[in-house]
Design an enzyme around this catalytic site. Structure first.
Site, PDB file in Angstrom:
ATOM      1  NE  ARG A   1      10.298 -19.126 -11.134  1.00 34.12           N
ATOM      2  CZ  ARG A   1      11.440 -18.745 -11.719  1.00 34.12           C
ATOM      3  NH1 ARG A   1      12.102 -19.260 -12.938  1.00 34.12           N
ATOM      4  NH2 ARG A   1      12.095 -17.780 -11.202  1.00 34.12           N
TER       5      ARG A   1
ATOM      6  CB  THR B   1      11.001 -17.178 -16.345  1.00 39.54           C
ATOM      7  OG1 THR B   1      12.600 -17.750 -16.430  1.00 39.54           O
ATOM      8  CG2 THR B   1      10.958 -15.723 -15.767  1.00 39.54           C
TER       9      THR B   1
ATOM     10  CE  LYS C   1      11.570 -14.031  -7.959  1.00 38.28           C
ATOM     11  NZ  LYS C   1      11.331 -13.792  -9.463  1.00 38.28           N
TER      12      LYS C   1
ATOM     13  CG  ASN D   1       8.785 -15.844 -11.351  1.00 39.35           C
ATOM     14  OD1 ASN D   1       9.115 -15.180 -10.109  1.00 39.35           O
ATOM     15  ND2 ASN D   1       9.686 -15.818 -12.451  1.00 39.35           N
TER      16      ASN D   1
ATOM     17  CD  GLU E   1      21.656 -14.314  -7.847  1.00 42.98           C
ATOM     18  OE1 GLU E   1      21.221 -15.422  -7.518  1.00 42.98           O
ATOM     19  OE2 GLU E   1      21.447 -13.933  -8.929  1.00 42.98           O
TER      20      GLU E   1
ATOM     21  NE  ARG F   1      17.984 -21.193 -14.029  1.00 44.27           N
ATOM     22  CZ  ARG F   1      17.503 -19.978 -14.058  1.00 44.27           C
ATOM     23  NH1 ARG F   1      17.777 -19.155 -13.114  1.00 44.27           N
ATOM     24  NH2 ARG F   1      16.981 -19.541 -15.134  1.00 44.27           N
TER      25      ARG F   1
ATOM     26  CG  HIS G   1      16.402 -15.147  -7.489  1.00 40.50           C
ATOM     27  ND1 HIS G   1      16.534 -14.823  -8.716  1.00 40.50           N
ATOM     28  CD2 HIS G   1      17.563 -15.655  -7.139  1.00 40.50           C
ATOM     29  CE1 HIS G   1      17.564 -14.501  -8.987  1.00 40.50           C
ATOM     30  NE2 HIS G   1      18.540 -15.055  -7.886  1.00 40.50           N
TER      31      HIS G   1
ATOM     32  CG  PHE H   1      11.409  -7.266 -16.905  1.00 41.71           C
ATOM     33  CD1 PHE H   1      12.281  -7.652 -15.842  1.00 41.71           C
ATOM     34  CD2 PHE H   1      11.751  -8.106 -18.161  1.00 41.71           C
ATOM     35  CE1 PHE H   1      12.964  -8.619 -15.975  1.00 41.71           C
ATOM     36  CE2 PHE H   1      12.676  -8.996 -18.039  1.00 41.71           C
ATOM     37  CZ  PHE H   1      13.506  -9.204 -17.134  1.00 41.71           C
TER      38      PHE H   1
ATOM     39  CE1 TYR I   1      16.250 -10.752 -10.062  1.00 43.85           C
ATOM     40  CE2 TYR I   1      15.128  -9.334  -8.270  1.00 43.85           C
ATOM     41  CZ  TYR I   1      15.169 -10.658  -8.849  1.00 43.85           C
ATOM     42  OH  TYR I   1      14.431 -11.850  -8.624  1.00 43.85           O
TER      43      TYR I   1
END
Ligand code: GDP
Length: 139
Positions: free
Chosen positions: A104, A93, A11, A114, A128, A87, A117, A59, A51
């Site tokens: 993270r 998260t 990110k 964070n 995605e 993940r 993704h 958010f 998203y």
């Protein structure tokens, strides 16, 4: 266990802080194959499309502004059980709640910022990956 592909994004907070190389090292050490990779800056509407499942969340505006605030590195990762394993490699998260040694926990600074993704299920991984890569780019 099936070979899967998942979408990973480094990110803007991580790219902007010069952390892309460190995060790629985690990906390498966790033995993912990088099938495709590109660096780009999303527009606000491209981030909103990505998203879209979160559009009702409080958010959503902050998240899409953040995701379009600078360059990202987008990758299709392949491995056995790639979706769950990526993940796990990222961690929870919220960096404050993520396990020690995860990306993270190590680099994240807030629940929004964070650093990475990862797709959360096979159908979202398909959507995605195809959002960023054509079939030919995934050979
Ligand atoms: P993920 O699957 O772990 O990325 O988490 P989610 O799908 O729940 O949320 C998507 C992304 O939205 C997260 O990775 C964060 O960047 C951001 N996010 C999640 N929760 C919050 C929140 O409470 N506030 C803000 N500002 N961003 C959030």
């Amino acid at each position: 266990m099936a070979i899967e592909k998942t979408l990973a994004i480094i990110k803007p907070d991580a790219v902007g802080r010069g952390l892309a190389g460190d995060i790629l090292k985690h990906i390498h050490e966790a033995k993912f194959k990088i099938v495709a990779v590109k660096s780009l800056r999303l527009t606000k509407s491209e981030a909103e499309g990505f998203y879209a499942v979160h559009r009702e969340r409080p958010f959503f505006k902050d998240l899409t502004e953040f995701m379009s605030s600078g360059k990202v590195v987008v990758m299709a990762l392949e491995a056995e059980n790639a979706i769950a394993r990526w993940r796990e490699t990222m961690g929870a998260t919220d960096p404050a709640k993520a396990a020690p040694g995860t990306i993270r926990k190590t680099y994240g600074t807030s629940i929004q910022n964070n650093c990475t993704h990862g797709s959360d299920a096979p159908d979202t991984a398909r959507f995605e990956i195809s959002y960023f890569f054509s079939g030919m780019e995934l050979i």
